[in-house]
Design a protein around this motif. Sequence first.
Motif, short mmCIF file in Angstrom:
data_model
loop_
_atom_site.label_atom_id
_atom_site.label_comp_id
_atom_site.label_asym_id
_atom_site.label_seq_id
_atom_site.Cartn_x
_atom_site.Cartn_y
_atom_site.Cartn_z
N GLU A 1 0.83 -1.22 0.00
CA GLU A 1 0.00 0.00 0.00
C GLU A 1 0.86 1.26 0.00
O GLU A 1 0.46 2.29 -0.53
N LYS A 2 2.04 1.18 0.57
CA LYS A 2 2.94 2.34 0.64
C LYS A 2 3.54 2.68 -0.72
O LYS A 2 4.13 3.74 -0.88
N PHE A 3 3.38 1.78 -1.69
CA PHE A 3 4.01 1.98 -2.99
C PHE A 3 2.97 2.12 -4.11
O PHE A 3 3.20 1.73 -5.25
N ALA A 4 1.83 2.70 -3.77
CA ALA A 4 0.75 2.89 -4.75
C ALA A 4 1.26 3.65 -5.97
O ALA A 4 1.89 4.70 -5.86
N GLY A 5 1.01 3.07 -7.14
CA GLY A 5 1.40 3.71 -8.39
C GLY A 5 2.85 3.51 -8.77
O GLY A 5 3.26 3.92 -9.86
N LYS A 6 3.63 2.89 -7.90
CA LYS A 6 5.06 2.73 -8.18
C LYS A 6 5.36 1.34 -8.72
O LYS A 6 4.63 0.39 -8.50
N ARG A 7 6.47 1.25 -9.42
CA ARG A 7 6.91 -0.01 -9.99
C ARG A 7 7.75 -0.75 -8.95
O ARG A 7 8.68 -0.18 -8.38
N ILE A 8 7.41 -1.99 -8.70
CA ILE A 8 8.11 -2.77 -7.67
C ILE A 8 8.43 -4.17 -8.20
O ILE A 8 7.98 -4.58 -9.27
#
Length: 370
Positions: A212-219
Amino acid sequence: MAWQTAYLKAHYPAEYMAAVMSGTQDADKISGYIELSRRMGIKVLAPDINFSAGNFTVDNGAIRFGLSAIKTVGEVAVKNILNERKKGKFKSPAEFCGRLDIKQVPRRSMENLIKCGAFDSLEKRRTALLASLDSIMAAGTQRHRERQSKAINLFGEEELFVTNAELPDVKERSHKEILSWEKETLGFYISGHPLDEFREKFSVFKSSRELEKFAGKRIKIGGIITDVRRMMTKKGDSMARFKLEDFDGVIDAILFPKNFYDNFNAVLPDEIVVVEGRVDTSNDPLQIVAEKVTAAENYAADFWLNIPAQIDTPETFDGLRKIFEEYAGWSQVFLNRGGKWKKLDKKISDGSILREELKTLLGAENVRLY
């Protein structure tokens, strides 16, 4: 309340975690609590007919699964097992069947008790127990009837049992299959985890519990695929939805048509993979929009090495040269010197010894994997 919770967690960690797990029926949460307990150094033990209660309990500093957690072993069966055990611990699976009414612990329940490891303290050969289950239950049923009628075999009641020594000499299932039995009967892995051999490799990736802390990010995230649904769009293009389970829980992932054909060979049930994609929180639950899916055994993490000015010396680069020569492999190396990142021609082989040597040479804060 917050300080009381913190106190209990700090001073009675096993008791605290056992209570937390007993207080929820959410499988994803329990899975996360199991992994958290292990990280805290608390062992999590399988259910056991001689040591488990109904719910999670503390057993010599470890957390013991309760019998109620076993699928198809209902409340009535658990109650009867615990009541009968008050008269004395069970001595063998056959004796267990002889002391209980088989109607209350039917064959399906016995299968699941064996598969999850509830008889391991008496007999560890789960495959052999399953192979002889019919004869064990038949002897147990006869024993139970005779107890009810007060008729005891002239040779002694133990003659009626199939002892452990009489179990068939069958090849035990693989560790992977045993784990699948535990997952099938409990919803969790107990004696290990299918991802254990990749624990170190996956340690540099994101966890399902923090996405949830990386919403919209590529992981990047590593896990085992537990469910796959392939489908067609209205235009006739192929796509797929799948579930990915890591050490902390299960997340949804979607593979759209534009990335489907480059990745569909890796999107298979029980495949251990590394997924690269974007975290999408527009729906509940969140999902990963997968862009690349790679079999874990084929994945090579990139090494990002930073060279601070204070160790930018010939000795440092001589050390790097020796490491690169000794650990040649498939992982790409990027080097930051003077604020400029450069992709090196040298590739290295990932591993715990290599990581430690790089951290010793450059400092742990200057070695990153992704």
